[in-house]
Design a protein around this motif. Structure first.
Motif, PDB file in Angstrom:
ATOM      1  N   GLU A 112      10.979-133.931  11.925  1.00 25.04           N
ATOM      2  CA  GLU A 112      10.049-134.579  11.183  1.00 25.04           C
ATOM      3  C   GLU A 112       9.167-133.932  10.162  1.00 25.04           C
ATOM      4  O   GLU A 112       8.638-134.246   9.060  1.00 25.04           O
ATOM      5  N   PHE A 113       8.594-132.698  10.663  1.00 23.90           N
ATOM      6  CA  PHE A 113       7.704-131.936  10.298  1.00 23.90           C
ATOM      7  C   PHE A 113       8.385-131.418   8.726  1.00 23.90           C
ATOM      8  O   PHE A 113       7.512-131.434   7.963  1.00 23.90           O
ATOM      9  N   VAL A 114       9.375-130.968   8.927  1.00 22.93           N
ATOM     10  CA  VAL A 114      10.227-130.219   7.867  1.00 22.93           C
ATOM     11  C   VAL A 114      10.459-131.254   6.661  1.00 22.93           C
ATOM     12  O   VAL A 114      10.261-131.247   5.551  1.00 22.93           O
ATOM     13  N   GLN A 115      11.030-132.554   7.220  1.00 25.74           N
ATOM     14  CA  GLN A 115      11.202-133.532   6.372  1.00 25.74           C
ATOM     15  C   GLN A 115       9.977-134.108   5.751  1.00 25.74           C
ATOM     16  O   GLN A 115      10.100-134.403   4.281  1.00 25.74           O
ATOM     17  N   ASP A 116       8.951-133.996   6.123  1.00 23.12           N
ATOM     18  CA  ASP A 116       7.722-134.364   5.299  1.00 23.12           C
ATOM     19  C   ASP A 116       7.417-133.465   4.323  1.00 23.12           C
ATOM     20  O   ASP A 116       6.882-133.991   3.256  1.00 23.12           O
ATOM     21  N   LYS A 117       7.513-132.094   4.723  1.00 19.30           N
ATOM     22  CA  LYS A 117       7.529-131.348   3.574  1.00 19.30           C
ATOM     23  C   LYS A 117       8.213-131.269   2.336  1.00 19.30           C
ATOM     24  O   LYS A 117       7.917-131.277   1.367  1.00 19.30           O
ATOM     25  N   ILE A 118       9.522-131.655   2.709  1.00 20.56           N
ATOM     26  CA  ILE A 118      10.663-132.015   1.646  1.00 20.56           C
ATOM     27  C   ILE A 118      10.039-133.193   0.892  1.00 20.56           C
ATOM     28  O   ILE A 118       9.964-133.466  -0.572  1.00 20.56           O
ATOM     29  N   ASP A 119       9.643-134.445   1.552  1.00 26.42           N
ATOM     30  CA  ASP A 119       9.418-135.592   0.917  1.00 26.42           C
ATOM     31  C   ASP A 119       8.177-135.415   0.037  1.00 26.42           C
ATOM     32  O   ASP A 119       7.786-136.057  -1.095  1.00 26.42           O
ATOM     33  N   ASP A 120       7.111-134.797   0.416  1.00 29.32           N
ATOM     34  CA  ASP A 120       5.825-134.391  -0.346  1.00 29.32           C
ATOM     35  C   ASP A 120       6.103-133.358  -1.451  1.00 29.32           C
ATOM     36  O   ASP A 120       5.276-133.082  -2.405  1.00 29.32           O
ATOM     37  N   GLY A 121       7.408-132.826  -1.590  1.00 29.36           N
ATOM     38  CA  GLY A 121       7.741-132.018  -2.672  1.00 29.36           C
ATOM     39  C   GLY A 121       7.360-130.422  -2.703  1.00 29.36           C
ATOM     40  O   GLY A 121       7.322-129.698  -3.513  1.00 29.36           O
ATOM     41  N   ALA A 122       6.718-130.245  -1.247  1.00 27.99           N
ATOM     42  CA  ALA A 122       6.209-128.942  -1.039  1.00 27.99           C
ATOM     43  C   ALA A 122       7.325-127.889  -0.614  1.00 27.99           C
ATOM     44  O   ALA A 122       7.244-126.880  -0.800  1.00 27.99           O
ATOM     45  N   LEU A 123       8.446-128.511  -0.233  1.00 28.23           N
ATOM     46  CA  LEU A 123       9.552-127.853   0.159  1.00 28.23           C
ATOM     47  C   LEU A 123      11.045-128.096  -0.434  1.00 28.23           C
ATOM     48  O   LEU A 123      11.201-129.304  -0.493  1.00 28.23           O
ATOM     49  N   ASP A 124      11.581-127.141  -0.990  1.00 31.40           N
ATOM     50  CA  ASP A 124      12.756-127.532  -1.589  1.00 31.40           C
ATOM     51  C   ASP A 124      13.790-127.753  -0.306  1.00 31.40           C
ATOM     52  O   ASP A 124      13.871-127.001   0.350  1.00 31.40           O
ATOM     53  N   ASP A 125      14.921-128.831  -0.537  1.00 28.88           N
ATOM     54  CA  ASP A 125      15.817-129.123   0.668  1.00 28.88           C
ATOM     55  C   ASP A 125      16.640-127.921   0.996  1.00 28.88           C
ATOM     56  O   ASP A 125      17.186-127.804   2.106  1.00 28.88           O
ATOM     57  N   LYS A 126      16.746-127.141  -0.096  1.00 27.52           N
ATOM     58  CA  LYS A 126      17.725-125.796   0.317  1.00 27.52           C
ATOM     59  C   LYS A 126      17.043-125.018   1.146  1.00 27.52           C
ATOM     60  O   LYS A 126      17.830-123.993   1.764  1.00 27.52           O
ATOM     61  N   TYR A 127      16.002-125.070   1.308  1.00 31.79           N
ATOM     62  CA  TYR A 127      15.199-123.973   2.150  1.00 31.79           C
ATOM     63  C   TYR A 127      14.760-124.714   3.482  1.00 31.79           C
ATOM     64  O   TYR A 127      14.086-124.195   4.410  1.00 31.79           O
ATOM     65  N   ARG A 128      15.537-125.729   3.773  1.00 31.90           N
ATOM     66  CA  ARG A 128      15.140-126.492   5.109  1.00 31.90           C
ATOM     67  C   ARG A 128      15.273-125.577   6.343  1.00 31.90           C
ATOM     68  O   ARG A 128      14.559-125.541   7.250  1.00 31.90           O
ATOM     69  N   LYS A 129      16.537-124.977   6.411  1.00 23.35           N
ATOM     70  CA  LYS A 129      16.878-124.305   7.811  1.00 23.35           C
ATOM     71  C   LYS A 129      15.897-123.275   7.693  1.00 23.35           C
ATOM     72  O   LYS A 129      15.657-122.812   8.810  1.00 23.35           O
ATOM     73  N   GLU A 130      15.926-122.489   6.515  1.00 22.82           N
ATOM     74  CA  GLU A 130      15.110-121.209   6.242  1.00 22.82           C
ATOM     75  C   GLU A 130      13.533-121.600   6.996  1.00 22.82           C
ATOM     76  O   GLU A 130      13.113-120.698   7.677  1.00 22.82           O
ATOM     77  N   PHE A 131      13.069-122.613   6.430  1.00 19.90           N
ATOM     78  CA  PHE A 131      11.794-122.923   6.706  1.00 19.90           C
ATOM     79  C   PHE A 131      11.527-123.343   8.289  1.00 19.90           C
ATOM     80  O   PHE A 131      10.620-122.908   8.783  1.00 19.90           O
ATOM     81  N   ALA A 132      12.610-124.181   8.826  1.00 18.83           N
ATOM     82  CA  ALA A 132      12.447-124.433  10.255  1.00 18.83           C
ATOM     83  C   ALA A 132      12.596-123.389  10.992  1.00 18.83           C
ATOM     84  O   ALA A 132      11.846-123.144  12.183  1.00 18.83           O
ATOM     85  N   THR A 133      13.323-122.410  10.832  1.00 20.48           N
ATOM     86  CA  THR A 133      13.593-120.897  11.527  1.00 20.48           C
ATOM     87  C   THR A 133      12.107-120.158  11.473  1.00 20.48           C
ATOM     88  O   THR A 133      11.782-119.648  12.571  1.00 20.48           O
ATOM     89  N   PHE A 134      11.839-120.347  10.384  1.00 22.32           N
ATOM     90  CA  PHE A 134      10.450-119.458  10.261  1.00 22.32           C
ATOM     91  C   PHE A 134       9.327-120.013  10.984  1.00 22.32           C
ATOM     92  O   PHE A 134       8.674-119.276  11.832  1.00 22.32           O
ATOM     93  N   VAL A 135       9.202-121.292  10.932  1.00 20.77           N
ATOM     94  CA  VAL A 135       8.108-122.180  11.843  1.00 20.77           C
ATOM     95  C   VAL A 135       8.394-121.881  13.313  1.00 20.77           C
ATOM     96  O   VAL A 135       7.558-121.550  14.169  1.00 20.77           O
ATOM     97  N   ARG A 136       9.651-121.827  13.761  1.00 20.52           N
ATOM     98  CA  ARG A 136      10.064-121.659  15.241  1.00 20.52           C
ATOM     99  C   ARG A 136       9.598-120.146  15.745  1.00 20.52           C
ATOM    100  O   ARG A 136       9.142-119.853  16.761  1.00 20.52           O
ATOM    101  N   ASN A 137       9.951-119.046  14.808  1.00 19.14           N
ATOM    102  CA  ASN A 137       9.624-117.857  15.115  1.00 19.14           C
ATOM    103  C   ASN A 137       8.088-117.796  15.192  1.00 19.14           C
ATOM    104  O   ASN A 137       7.785-117.000  16.308  1.00 19.14           O
ATOM    105  N   GLU A 138       7.405-118.253  14.291  1.00 15.39           N
ATOM    106  CA  GLU A 138       5.944-118.283  14.557  1.00 15.39           C
ATOM    107  C   GLU A 138       5.192-118.813  15.869  1.00 15.39           C
ATOM    108  O   GLU A 138       4.621-118.572  16.403  1.00 15.39           O
ATOM    109  N   VAL A 139       6.062-119.819  16.246  1.00 13.09           N
ATOM    110  CA  VAL A 139       5.591-120.653  17.334  1.00 13.09           C
ATOM    111  C   VAL A 139       5.853-119.817  18.573  1.00 13.09           C
ATOM    112  O   VAL A 139       5.154-119.628  19.367  1.00 13.09           O
ATOM    113  N   ASN A 140       7.294-119.497  18.615  1.00 13.65           N
ATOM    114  CA  ASN A 140       7.534-118.445  19.730  1.00 13.65           C
ATOM    115  C   ASN A 140       6.784-117.154  19.568  1.00 13.65           C
ATOM    116  O   ASN A 140       6.251-116.767  20.837  1.00 13.65           O
TER     117      ASN A 140
END
Length: 292
Positions: A198-226
């Motif tokens: 939902e967090f990633v989708q919100d960024k895409i819907d807001d125009g802040a994130l291009d859909d082609k970077y969906r997985k890369e962004f999610a992985t980046f966030v998970r790594n930061e959280v870990n």
């Protein structure tokens, strides 16, 4: 002891504002009286450090920003710490360095009547935080080094108290792609309340994130959280070890340690700062047990 408060280094005060602290003849007579019989500091080993709190104060029919001095007294059989914390909004990580790296240290307070005695013969229970950085040499220092002094905070490690503090579950995210050709995504992710998809989708819907970077962004966030979770776990384990390694005497001393914060008393010729008193000292010390 008339000038005791002036003997304490005002930690974190900008060098170009330091002299302005002493433009008023602030009354700290209650600090001196606290060492008398019946006072909060009587008969105890005390460590003093100063700080300033800029406030917009109305004085002599004008409102002006005044660096209000305050002195913190720590009652303890041993120095609260030999380290200093350095943290600014611009810095990603806080730094905790030895005081001597910033030319600071605890120095025995020598009353005027004892000033000509060898220091080893002076019997004192009062120690003040001093900084030996020469003002005349500042122009030879790099700007980053000078600014560090403004970000200094007296440090104290309180493992038993920190064990009670809840872990911060918010992680600051700075995600960059295409070598900085597009604006980076700067946001916060709360691993306790935010759901990743939902967090990633919100960024895409807001125009802040291009859909082609969906997985890369999610992985980046998970790594930061870990990484944040690992850091929190390591800190918790370090606190448990610190507590386990304490001698009974050290633990008792930490539990009995008290912080007192002194502001200037109202006096003729100085701004009245009674309405600006606060028990908060800093992020390491927390709040004072008593404010004067």
């Amino acid at each position: 002891m008339d000038s005791l408060w002036k003997e304490t280094y005002m930690v974190g005060t900008e060098w170009d504002q330091y002299d302005s602290v002493f433009q008023y003849d602030w009354d700290f007579s209650h600090l001196e009286e606290a060492f008398d019989e019946g006072g909060a500091l009587h008969g105890q080993k005390v460590y003093l450090f100063g700080c300033t709190e800029p406030q917009l104060v109305h004085y002599k029919d004008k409102s002006r920003v005044i660096h209000i001095p305050a002195v913190v007294a720590v009652t303890s059989p041993f120095p609260p710490s030999d380290k200093i914390g350095i943290k600014s909004i611009q810095m990603e990580e806080e730094m905790v360095v030895p005081m001597k790296e910033m030319k600071m240290g605890w120095v025995p307070y020598v009353p005027e009547e004892d000033e000509f005695k060898p220091i080893e013969r002076v019997k004192t229970q009062i120690f003040t935080l001093k900084c030996t950085q020469r003002r005349a040499a500042l122009k030879q220092l790099k700007k980053e080094r000078i600014k560090k002094y403004e970000y200094c905070l007296p440090y104290i490690y309180q493992p038993m108290k920190e064990e009670e503090v809840e872990v911060d579950t918010v992680v600051s995210i700075l995600f960059e792609v295409d070598g900085g050709a597009v604006p980076p995504i700067i946001c916060d992710f709360d691993w306790e309340f935010d759901e990743m998809e939902e967090f990633v989708q919100d960024k895409i819907d807001d125009g802040a994130l291009d859909d082609k970077y969906r997985k890369e962004f999610a992985t980046f966030v998970r790594n930061e959280v870990n990484a944040a979770k690992r850091k929190a776990k390591e800190a918790k384990e370090a606190r448990k070890k610190a507590i386990a390694d304490m001698t009974p005497e050290m633990r008792e001393s930490l539990e009995k340690m008290r912080f007192y914060k002194f502001y200037p008393k109202p006096s003729e010729g100085t701004p009245n700062v009674e309405n600006f008193k606060a028990s908060y000292i800093n992020r390491y010390y927390g709040k004072a047990h008593q404010v004067f």
